[in-house]
Design a protein around this motif. Structure first.
Motif, PDB file in Angstrom:
ATOM      1  N   MET A  74      72.867  10.454   5.814  1.00 46.82           N
ATOM      2  CA  MET A  74      72.986  11.813   6.319  1.00 46.82           C
ATOM      3  C   MET A  74      72.038  11.935   7.501  1.00 46.82           C
ATOM      4  O   MET A  74      70.979  11.292   7.535  1.00 46.82           O
ATOM      5  CB  MET A  74      72.631  12.831   5.237  1.00 46.82           C
ATOM      6  N   ALA A  75      72.406  12.750   8.479  1.00 44.60           N
ATOM      7  CA  ALA A  75      71.555  12.894   9.658  1.00 44.60           C
ATOM      8  C   ALA A  75      71.528  14.340  10.116  1.00 44.60           C
ATOM      9  O   ALA A  75      72.557  15.030  10.101  1.00 44.60           O
ATOM     10  CB  ALA A  75      72.052  11.998  10.795  1.00 44.60           C
ATOM     11  N   GLY A  76      70.342  14.782  10.514  1.00 45.06           N
ATOM     12  CA  GLY A  76      70.177  16.097  11.102  1.00 45.06           C
ATOM     13  C   GLY A  76      69.966  15.963  12.593  1.00 45.06           C
ATOM     14  O   GLY A  76      70.287  14.933  13.188  1.00 45.06           O
ATOM     15  N   ALA A  77      69.397  16.979  13.213  1.00 52.01           N
ATOM     16  CA  ALA A  77      69.213  16.972  14.654  1.00 52.01           C
ATOM     17  C   ALA A  77      68.252  15.881  15.105  1.00 52.01           C
ATOM     18  O   ALA A  77      68.429  15.273  16.158  1.00 52.01           O
ATOM     19  CB  ALA A  77      68.724  18.340  15.123  1.00 52.01           C
ATOM     20  N   ASP A  78      67.232  15.610  14.303  1.00 43.60           N
ATOM     21  CA  ASP A  78      66.227  14.640  14.737  1.00 43.60           C
ATOM     22  C   ASP A  78      65.717  13.751  13.603  1.00 43.60           C
ATOM     23  O   ASP A  78      64.602  13.239  13.648  1.00 43.60           O
ATOM     24  CB  ASP A  78      65.052  15.361  15.402  1.00 43.60           C
ATOM     25  N   SER A  79      66.521  13.560  12.575  1.00 43.98           N
ATOM     26  CA  SER A  79      66.111  12.688  11.472  1.00 43.98           C
ATOM     27  C   SER A  79      67.345  12.127  10.774  1.00 43.98           C
ATOM     28  O   SER A  79      68.461  12.594  10.992  1.00 43.98           O
ATOM     29  CB  SER A  79      65.261  13.463  10.463  1.00 43.98           C
ATOM     30  N   GLN A  80      67.117  11.118   9.939  1.00 45.30           N
ATOM     31  CA  GLN A  80      68.205  10.511   9.184  1.00 45.30           C
ATOM     32  C   GLN A  80      67.720  10.173   7.786  1.00 45.30           C
ATOM     33  O   GLN A  80      66.567   9.772   7.589  1.00 45.30           O
ATOM     34  CB  GLN A  80      68.717   9.246   9.882  1.00 45.30           C
ATOM     35  N   LEU A  81      68.603  10.334   6.802  1.00 45.00           N
ATOM     36  CA  LEU A  81      68.315   9.963   5.422  1.00 45.00           C
ATOM     37  C   LEU A  81      69.228   8.810   5.039  1.00 45.00           C
ATOM     38  O   LEU A  81      70.448   8.967   4.969  1.00 45.00           O
ATOM     39  CB  LEU A  81      68.535  11.158   4.480  1.00 45.00           C
ATOM     40  N   ASN A  82      68.644   7.647   4.808  1.00 44.19           N
ATOM     41  CA  ASN A  82      69.388   6.451   4.431  1.00 44.19           C
ATOM     42  C   ASN A  82      69.569   6.459   2.914  1.00 44.19           C
ATOM     43  O   ASN A  82      68.622   6.212   2.171  1.00 44.19           O
ATOM     44  CB  ASN A  82      68.617   5.203   4.884  1.00 44.19           C
ATOM     45  N   LEU A  83      70.774   6.744   2.446  1.00 45.34           N
ATOM     46  CA  LEU A  83      71.007   6.872   1.011  1.00 45.34           C
ATOM     47  C   LEU A  83      71.001   5.528   0.293  1.00 45.34           C
ATOM     48  O   LEU A  83      70.709   5.461  -0.908  1.00 45.34           O
ATOM     49  CB  LEU A  83      72.332   7.594   0.750  1.00 45.34           C
ATOM     50  N   VAL A  84      71.332   4.455   1.014  1.00 42.66           N
ATOM     51  CA  VAL A  84      71.276   3.129   0.400  1.00 42.66           C
ATOM     52  C   VAL A  84      69.830   2.799   0.041  1.00 42.66           C
ATOM     53  O   VAL A  84      69.522   2.359  -1.067  1.00 42.66           O
ATOM     54  CB  VAL A  84      71.857   2.068   1.353  1.00 42.66           C
ATOM     55  N   SER A  98      70.420  20.817   2.357  1.00 43.67           N
ATOM     56  CA  SER A  98      70.147  22.237   2.518  1.00 43.67           C
ATOM     57  C   SER A  98      69.482  22.533   3.857  1.00 43.67           C
ATOM     58  O   SER A  98      69.866  23.472   4.571  1.00 43.67           O
ATOM     59  CB  SER A  98      69.246  22.723   1.369  1.00 43.67           C
ATOM     60  N   VAL A  99      68.509  21.711   4.226  1.00 45.86           N
ATOM     61  CA  VAL A  99      67.812  21.893   5.503  1.00 45.86           C
ATOM     62  C   VAL A  99      68.791  21.717   6.671  1.00 45.86           C
ATOM     63  O   VAL A  99      68.807  22.509   7.616  1.00 45.86           O
ATOM     64  CB  VAL A  99      66.635  20.903   5.632  1.00 45.86           C
ATOM     65  N   GLY A 100      69.612  20.668   6.605  1.00 46.61           N
ATOM     66  CA  GLY A 100      70.562  20.393   7.679  1.00 46.61           C
ATOM     67  C   GLY A 100      71.613  21.474   7.844  1.00 46.61           C
ATOM     68  O   GLY A 100      71.926  21.904   8.958  1.00 46.61           O
TER      69      GLY A 100
END
Length: 220
Positions: A111-121, A142-144
């Motif tokens: 998942m990615a927002g404006a300036d960050s990414q969450l690597n679910l793997v 929620s934040v995104g």
């Protein structure tokens, strides 16, 4: 489409995974990767949308998916189709149905927002339990969504997270080269909003780049 033309630039510029190359593999329904632009631009309904999407892009309105109508944006490289995006104004019902449809045969890997990414793997491998994993996803989501900028990145294939791959690159390497990626983009800015589903073939495109790099260098 005319109604959401101004959303193309913002939504399509959001995080992109990669792209494709092969014979008769489908990006979406009847749309085959590598199909020539002449297959579409001579047909009724297709129109030039390069000003909004990018050089050479053509669009078709009223394409059905999950019971809703989208604008299909077709993007070409060397006059060959390599990416297809479905675009419409955001509504919660279509968003929910699209998530459900993708989850049936794709695995959510990032998942990615404006300036960050969450690597679910990576998150799945490091989380001590399912509750910790779910809480991290819910918080990031929620934040995104509240910020009006969130991209869900999927890879075609079931239960990729359950295999505990070391990272997303290893997860991608484990699937067939004809597996698609799908980015679901949720965007809102002021009075405008967009829901975008972007289909590509990351391994096929990577292979195409490798072949180009392996070709004899031109002397100059």
């Amino acid at each position: 489409m005319k109604k959401i033309a101004s959303l193309f630039g913002a939504a399509l510029a959001l995080p992109l995974i990669a792209t494709p190359a092969a014979a008769e593999v489908k990006l979406f329904k009847k749309y085959a990767y590598g199909a020539p632009v002449s297959e579409f631009n001579t047909q009724p309904g297709y129109y030039d949308c390069s000003a909004d999407v990018g050089p050479g892009a053509i669009c078709l309105d009223d394409v059905e998916f999950v019971g809703s109508k989208f604008t299909a944006a077709l993007v070409f490289s060397g006059d060959k189709l390599y990416m297809l995006s479905l675009i419409r104004e955001f509504d919660n019902d279509t968003y929910t149905k699209t998530m459900g449809a993708l989850a049936k045969s794709f695995s959510l890997v990032a998942m990615a927002g404006a300036d960050s990414q969450l690597n679910l793997v990576d998150l799945a491998r490091k989380s001590s339990n399912a509750g910790e994993f779910t809480a991290a996803i819910n918080n990031y989501e929620s934040v995104g969504l509240n910020a009006g900028n969130l991209t869900y990145s999927f890879i075609e294939g079931p239960n990729l997270l359950a295999r505990k791959h070391a990272n997303a690159a290893v997860a991608l390497a484990s699937v067939p080269e004809t597996s698609r990626s799908a980015d679901l983009v949720v965007y809102s800015g002021g009075v405008e909003s967009a829901l975008v589903v972007r289909f590509t073939f990351p391994k096929l495109e990577a292979k195409k780049i490798e072949q180009a790099m392996a070709a004899p260098a031109e002397k100059f």
